[in-house]
Design a protein around this motif. Sequence first.
Motif, PDB file in Angstrom:
ATOM      1  N   ASN A 237       0.839  -1.197   0.000  1.00  0.00           N
ATOM      2  CA  ASN A 237       0.000   0.000   0.000  1.00  0.00           C
ATOM      3  C   ASN A 237       0.880   1.256   0.000  1.00  0.00           C
ATOM      4  O   ASN A 237       0.681   2.177  -0.801  1.00  0.00           O
ATOM      5  CB  ASN A 237      -0.921  -0.004   1.216  1.00  0.00           C
TER       6      ASN A 237
ATOM      7  N   THR B  26       2.668   1.557  -3.395  1.00  0.00           N
ATOM      8  CA  THR B  26       1.775   1.958  -4.478  1.00  0.00           C
ATOM      9  C   THR B  26       1.460   3.442  -4.413  1.00  0.00           C
ATOM     10  O   THR B  26       1.515   4.155  -5.428  1.00  0.00           O
ATOM     11  CB  THR B  26       0.472   1.139  -4.425  1.00  0.00           C
TER      12      THR B  26
ATOM     13  N   SER C 259      -9.981  -5.162  -3.883  1.00  0.00           N
ATOM     14  CA  SER C 259      -9.514  -3.778  -3.977  1.00  0.00           C
ATOM     15  C   SER C 259      -8.034  -3.728  -4.346  1.00  0.00           C
ATOM     16  O   SER C 259      -7.587  -2.814  -5.051  1.00  0.00           O
ATOM     17  CB  SER C 259      -9.765  -3.031  -2.667  1.00  0.00           C
TER      18      SER C 259
ATOM     19  N   TYR D   9      -6.495  -1.696  -7.337  1.00  0.00           N
ATOM     20  CA  TYR D   9      -5.422  -0.760  -6.971  1.00  0.00           C
ATOM     21  C   TYR D   9      -4.215  -0.934  -7.896  1.00  0.00           C
ATOM     22  O   TYR D   9      -3.649   0.033  -8.415  1.00  0.00           O
ATOM     23  CB  TYR D   9      -5.036  -1.050  -5.525  1.00  0.00           C
TER      24      TYR D   9
ATOM     25  N   PHE E  62      -8.567   5.063  -8.822  1.00  0.00           N
ATOM     26  CA  PHE E  62      -7.381   4.779  -8.001  1.00  0.00           C
ATOM     27  C   PHE E  62      -7.632   5.191  -6.551  1.00  0.00           C
ATOM     28  O   PHE E  62      -7.319   4.439  -5.621  1.00  0.00           O
ATOM     29  CB  PHE E  62      -6.188   5.542  -8.581  1.00  0.00           C
TER      30      PHE E  62
ATOM     31  N   ALA F 151     -10.070   2.684  -4.968  1.00  0.00           N
ATOM     32  CA  ALA F 151      -9.400   1.428  -4.618  1.00  0.00           C
ATOM     33  C   ALA F 151      -8.513   1.602  -3.394  1.00  0.00           C
ATOM     34  O   ALA F 151      -8.460   0.733  -2.519  1.00  0.00           O
ATOM     35  CB  ALA F 151      -8.576   0.937  -5.811  1.00  0.00           C
ATOM     36  N   MET F 152      -7.808   2.733  -3.328  1.00  0.00           N
ATOM     37  CA  MET F 152      -6.946   3.005  -2.186  1.00  0.00           C
ATOM     38  C   MET F 152      -7.747   3.072  -0.895  1.00  0.00           C
ATOM     39  O   MET F 152      -7.342   2.519   0.135  1.00  0.00           O
ATOM     40  CB  MET F 152      -6.203   4.323  -2.403  1.00  0.00           C
TER      41      MET F 152
ATOM     42  N   THR G  11       1.931  -5.476  -5.841  1.00  0.00           N
ATOM     43  CA  THR G  11       0.630  -5.291  -5.195  1.00  0.00           C
ATOM     44  C   THR G  11      -0.349  -6.370  -5.624  1.00  0.00           C
ATOM     45  O   THR G  11      -1.093  -6.923  -4.801  1.00  0.00           O
ATOM     46  CB  THR G  11       0.066  -3.899  -5.539  1.00  0.00           C
TER      47      THR G  11
END
Length: 375
Positions: free
Chosen positions: A15, A18, A74, A78, A101, A104-105, A164
């Motif tokens: 996370n 990304t 998700s 992402y 984006f 999804a985050m 990810t």
Amino acid sequence: MRHATWATMAQFFVNGATFATWGVLIPSVKARFELSDAVLSLAMLAVAGGALLTMGRSGKWIAQVGSARGLMLSGVLYAFTLLAIPLAPQFWMLVGLLLVFGTAMAAFDVAMSVQAALVEGGRSKPIMSTLHAMFSIGGIAGSALGAVPGLSPLAHAGLVASCTLLVALLVKRFMLPDAAHDEQAAQAGGDQRGRRMVLVLGFIAFLALACEGGMYDWAAVYMRDVAQSPAALVSYSYAAFSTGMAAGRLTGDRIRARIGGLRTLAWSAATGAVGIAFAAAVPLPLATIAGLFLSGLGIANLMPIFFLAAARVPGMSAAESIAAVARFAYVGMLLGPVLIGGVAEHLSLRVSFVGVALVMAGIAAFGGKPVRRFI
């Protein structure tokens, strides 16, 4: 439990990597579409807007499908939206991608935090701050990858997106089931009381993230304009605060295990207040660096504690309560720098820093009461 702990660490790491990769891609996006600063800010706002607009729905969706499945789905979205950012052929398509984006985050953040609370609840020792430290370490890794000579923005995005995606698909089987944590949340009459508790937690999270966002965005400006730092030292301001954040989270669990969550919250906020006040009182380069490091050290463990408390609020699912607190936190992160800038415009940046120190002191003095029952 050991497998679940490592799997959740991997989720926090990717996370951070990304999100940091998107930050590294921003200059190439600006150059590719020849954007002005104002138009570029709209693109950046799309990420925050996607997150804020869907945070509540993400919490309800994750409560229905479970945090493990929510993380997988998700995470896939992402990864693919990150990869698509450098491929967007037109700016309006890019804005749409950034909205997705951000969505999804937000979902990934909520599901990840639910798993973190489950892992903490199943262990004999605290782990929440260490998990958040993995987000910071992932951010450092994602940023550093962008400095590799000859690595194109597409290759950078592809490498991080692949990591990810792999984590999202491979670690689902190690995730913990939500029911073991959320059964107690369904008590009769507890919903309204729980929502009031979440609102209070959200307000404190808003204050804490407003301070954190302000330090991230204004530290370098303070070093240059107020502390009159040489150009070579200006970048050390951001590094000092970030290093303090990482150090605070890497040591936070041991501190909480020794003195308890309530004292950790109070001492953390007090440390942050002292650091910011010191930077404001002694506007010299080295003193400012020391103050920013100290403020990062203190602020680091506030959000891990707030998320842990939110996951334990009765009458609501962990996903919904964490999503509600996270929404307040996102707004604080966005508005904090704006509020500091407004005060600086009419008074001075030093006065703004004094105001941030007072807010942190208020959290130290009064922030423990709403979370007393949950940490």
